[in-house]
Design a protein around this motif. Structure first.
Motif, short mmCIF file in Angstrom:
data_model
loop_
_atom_site.label_atom_id
_atom_site.label_comp_id
_atom_site.label_asym_id
_atom_site.label_seq_id
_atom_site.Cartn_x
_atom_site.Cartn_y
_atom_site.Cartn_z
N PHE A 22 90.13 39.90 56.75
CA PHE A 22 89.61 39.17 55.60
C PHE A 22 90.17 39.76 54.32
CE2 PHE A 22 86.33 39.09 58.87
CZ PHE A 22 85.90 37.78 58.88
N SER A 23 90.25 38.95 53.28
CA SER A 23 90.57 39.48 51.96
C SER A 23 89.33 39.35 51.09
CB SER A 23 91.75 38.74 51.32
OG SER A 23 91.45 37.39 51.11
N ILE A 24 89.12 40.37 50.30
CA ILE A 24 88.05 40.36 49.31
C ILE A 24 88.67 40.93 48.04
CG2 ILE A 24 87.15 42.51 50.30
CD1 ILE A 24 84.48 41.82 49.07
N GLY A 25 88.93 40.05 47.10
CA GLY A 25 89.71 40.47 45.94
C GLY A 25 91.09 40.87 46.43
N GLU A 26 91.54 42.04 46.04
CA GLU A 26 92.84 42.53 46.47
C GLU A 26 92.73 43.49 47.66
OE1 GLU A 26 95.73 43.39 43.73
OE2 GLU A 26 95.17 41.74 42.42
N GLN A 27 91.53 43.62 48.21
CA GLN A 27 91.30 44.52 49.32
C GLN A 27 91.15 43.73 50.62
OE1 GLN A 27 88.95 48.13 48.31
NE2 GLN A 27 88.04 46.79 46.75
N THR A 28 91.32 44.42 51.75
CA THR A 28 91.18 43.76 53.04
C THR A 28 90.10 44.43 53.87
OG1 THR A 28 92.91 45.10 54.07
CG2 THR A 28 93.58 42.99 53.13
N LEU A 29 89.49 43.63 54.73
CA LEU A 29 88.48 44.08 55.68
C LEU A 29 88.91 43.63 57.07
CD1 LEU A 29 85.25 42.85 53.91
CD2 LEU A 29 85.63 45.17 54.62
N THR A 30 88.56 44.39 58.07
CA THR A 30 88.84 44.01 59.45
C THR A 30 87.54 43.98 60.23
OG1 THR A 30 91.01 45.06 59.34
CG2 THR A 30 90.13 44.64 61.53
N MET A 31 87.38 42.94 61.05
CA MET A 31 86.20 42.79 61.90
C MET A 31 86.67 42.67 63.34
SD MET A 31 83.38 39.69 61.98
CE MET A 31 84.46 38.51 62.81
N VAL A 32 86.01 43.39 64.23
CA VAL A 32 86.25 43.26 65.67
C VAL A 32 85.06 42.52 66.26
CG1 VAL A 32 86.52 44.51 67.84
CG2 VAL A 32 87.61 45.38 65.77
N SER A 33 85.35 41.48 67.06
CA SER A 33 84.27 40.67 67.61
C SER A 33 84.64 40.17 69.00
CB SER A 33 84.02 39.47 66.69
OG SER A 33 83.02 38.64 67.22
N LEU A 34 83.63 40.07 69.86
CA LEU A 34 83.85 39.49 71.19
C LEU A 34 83.80 37.98 71.16
CD1 LEU A 34 81.81 41.99 73.38
CD2 LEU A 34 84.29 41.85 73.13
N GLU A 35 83.03 37.44 70.22
CA GLU A 35 82.89 35.99 70.14
C GLU A 35 83.15 35.54 68.71
OE1 GLU A 35 79.07 34.72 71.51
OE2 GLU A 35 79.21 35.90 73.33
N LEU A 36 83.83 34.40 68.58
CA LEU A 36 84.07 33.80 67.27
C LEU A 36 83.63 32.35 67.30
CD1 LEU A 36 87.62 34.98 66.10
CD2 LEU A 36 85.40 35.79 65.32
N GLU A 37 83.05 31.92 66.20
CA GLU A 37 82.69 30.51 66.08
C GLU A 37 83.95 29.66 65.99
OE1 GLU A 37 79.91 29.57 62.98
OE2 GLU A 37 78.96 31.53 63.16
N ASP A 38 83.88 28.45 66.50
CA ASP A 38 85.01 27.53 66.43
C ASP A 38 85.35 27.14 65.01
OD1 ASP A 38 85.16 27.57 69.19
OD2 ASP A 38 83.97 25.73 69.44
N THR A 39 84.40 27.30 64.09
CA THR A 39 84.62 26.90 62.70
C THR A 39 85.45 27.90 61.91
OG1 THR A 39 82.51 27.90 62.07
CG2 THR A 39 82.51 25.52 62.57
N LEU A 40 85.73 29.07 62.49
CA LEU A 40 86.51 30.08 61.79
C LEU A 40 88.00 29.80 61.93
CD1 LEU A 40 84.70 33.42 62.73
CD2 LEU A 40 84.49 32.09 60.65
N SER A 41 88.70 29.79 60.80
CA SER A 41 90.14 29.61 60.82
C SER A 41 90.74 30.30 59.60
CB SER A 41 90.51 28.12 60.83
OG SER A 41 90.01 27.49 59.67
N VAL A 42 92.04 30.56 59.66
CA VAL A 42 92.73 31.20 58.54
C VAL A 42 92.52 30.35 57.29
CG1 VAL A 42 94.99 31.87 57.65
CG2 VAL A 42 94.41 32.33 60.03
N GLY A 43 92.15 31.02 56.21
CA GLY A 43 91.88 30.34 54.95
C GLY A 43 90.42 30.03 54.71
N SER A 44 89.58 30.12 55.76
CA SER A 44 88.15 29.86 55.60
C SER A 44 87.50 30.95 54.76
CB SER A 44 87.44 29.83 56.96
OG SER A 44 87.88 28.76 57.74
N GLU A 45 86.61 30.52 53.86
CA GLU A 45 85.81 31.47 53.09
C GLU A 45 84.51 31.69 53.85
OE1 GLU A 45 85.23 32.07 48.49
OE2 GLU A 45 83.94 30.46 49.22
#
Length: 132
Positions: A22-45
């Motif tokens: 993820f980007s938050i301002g000029e910084q990045t975050l990383t999330m590790v997950s076993l399950e993701l919702e189908d609604t998540l895609s690159v560019g989603s806020e």
């Protein structure tokens, strides 16, 4: 529970394991997950959840750490109790809480306006909702 608004930069998946950046301002975050919702895609806020007890604080850090989420932050407020201190951090315009011991707060000599590093394990982030 604290919330951050972030935008998905990338999604990597392999054998049921997902790493989302993820980007938050000029910084990045990383999330590790076993399950993701189908609604998540690159560019989603998204709105990300973080439990205050899972946010560590570093001050004047040097060297390398295994935390992938090392976010530059500014101390916005400090509320000290007898045992615990609630530290309000500003990260790129978002406010999150860190809950640490009063002893740690004193040892770090934390003051409002201090520049610190918020440390969050990638496994401690979760998506609460997709905004767009």
């Amino acid at each position: 529970m604290s919330n951050l608004t972030a935008t998905i930069q990338s999604i990597q998946s392999n054998d049921g394991l997902n790493i989302v950046t993820f980007s938050i301002g000029e910084q990045t975050l990383t999330m590790v997950s076993l399950e993701l919702e189908d609604t998540l895609s690159v560019g989603s806020e998204c709105i990300l959840n973080i439990n205050a007890s899972n946010v560590a604080i570093g001050k004047e850090l040097t060297g390398m750490l295994s935390y992938s989420n090392q976010l530059s932050a500014k101390v916005a407020a400090i509320e000290s109790g007898e045992l615990l201190a609630r530290i309000l951090l500003d990260i790129s315009g978002n406010r999150i809480e860190s809950l640490i011991t009063v002893g740690s707060c004193k040892r770090l000599e934390l003051k409002v306006e201090d520049e610190v590093t918020a440390l969050i394990k990638a496994t401690e982030l979760s998506v609460s909702k997709v905004v767009s």
